[in-house]
Design an enzyme around this catalytic site. Sequence first.
Site, short mmCIF file in Angstrom:
data_model
loop_
_atom_site.label_atom_id
_atom_site.label_comp_id
_atom_site.label_asym_id
_atom_site.label_seq_id
_atom_site.Cartn_x
_atom_site.Cartn_y
_atom_site.Cartn_z
N ARG A 1 -12.74 -0.37 12.60
CA ARG A 1 -12.58 0.94 14.41
C ARG A 1 -14.61 -0.13 14.81
NH1 ARG A 1 -8.77 1.13 13.06
NH2 ARG A 1 -7.36 2.33 13.13
N THR B 1 -10.31 6.91 3.95
CA THR B 1 -10.52 6.85 5.39
C THR B 1 -10.67 8.10 6.08
OG1 THR B 1 -9.79 5.12 6.05
CG2 THR B 1 -11.83 4.61 4.65
N THR C 1 6.61 7.40 -13.91
CA THR C 1 7.39 6.99 -12.96
C THR C 1 6.17 6.34 -12.12
OG1 THR C 1 8.20 8.93 -13.23
CG2 THR C 1 7.96 8.16 -10.58
N GLN D 1 -8.94 8.07 12.92
CA GLN D 1 -9.84 7.53 10.89
C GLN D 1 -11.37 8.23 11.50
OE1 GLN D 1 -8.98 6.00 8.41
NE2 GLN D 1 -7.02 4.32 8.66
N ASP E 1 1.81 9.88 -9.46
CA ASP E 1 3.33 10.88 -9.80
C ASP E 1 3.29 10.99 -11.29
OD1 ASP E 1 5.80 11.76 -10.85
OD2 ASP E 1 6.90 10.62 -8.38
N VAL E 2 3.74 10.99 -12.23
CA VAL E 2 3.67 10.90 -13.55
C VAL E 2 3.53 9.78 -14.34
CG1 VAL E 2 4.92 13.69 -13.87
CG2 VAL E 2 6.13 11.29 -14.53
N GLY F 1 -5.71 -2.63 11.49
CA GLY F 1 -3.90 -2.43 11.97
C GLY F 1 -3.10 -2.52 13.67
N ASP G 1 0.99 -1.64 -0.03
CA ASP G 1 -0.13 0.17 -0.15
C ASP G 1 0.88 1.12 0.13
OD1 ASP G 1 -1.97 1.45 -0.11
OD2 ASP G 1 -2.27 1.42 2.07
N LYS H 1 0.04 3.39 -2.34
CA LYS H 1 -0.65 4.93 -3.20
C LYS H 1 0.10 5.38 -3.96
CE LYS H 1 -2.79 4.88 1.12
NZ LYS H 1 -2.72 4.06 2.27
#
Length: 242
Positions: free
Chosen positions: A180, A119, A75, A188, A71-72, A208, A66, A68
């Site tokens: 949660r 989130t 890349t 969050q 970028d161009v 997590g 993860d 995320k």
Amino acid sequence: MTNIVPPNERLIVALDVPSIKEARHLVDLLGETVCFYKVGLELFLSGDVFKFLDWLSEKNKKIFVDLKFFDVPATVARAMQQLQGLNITFATVHGNDSMLQAATEVTSDVGVLAVTALTSLDRGDLDDLGFECDLNDLVCSRARRAVEHGCVGVVASGQETNIIRQHLNRDLIIVVPGIRPIDNKDDQKRTVTVSHAFYDGADYIVVGRPIRDSKNPSKSAASIQREIESTVNLRIKKETKE
């Protein structure tokens, strides 16, 4: 219909810890209770993460990277190529159409997930970022574009999962973070419970802190696995009747 995923693979535990040593310890602690792990930005920058990915693979664990990518397009494409052949199931892109397309065009064995809306953002945060449209419309638009550009699925809040299922192909994979308790008080904001996420159409959840910070992480993970299985079974029965 509900995507066919073994119940024990639907829980993805986020290895949001500052070192490879701590990540290995948590994986060993959870043992056979968990078979799917998320490796995010913090851990990726902490040390020799590619050896760690090999270690997870050797232990027959599934991997979600993860990062995320944003970028161009060229890349993003080259970054996605670096993840090929590492036994990675999913990787995230958090960008526009050309970034999504660049990622999906070069991947042969990593499923691209498009991030819809983080989130940790609420309506006020989205206004600050210049997104004045309806949140549900924004999420559905991004999910639709993800499908059009070859993504296998999206990352979305459980609060928007139901509307995605109503408007898009049911084969689309939906990964839901921000799981949660009802009285959540951390960063969050658009959160849901385990049962809410799966009953409304999630295929996977990412958990997590509720596991990592538990007094007994293995026991907490096992409890979540039981809740996942029971809720998915209820959802399948509901879909069968429909």
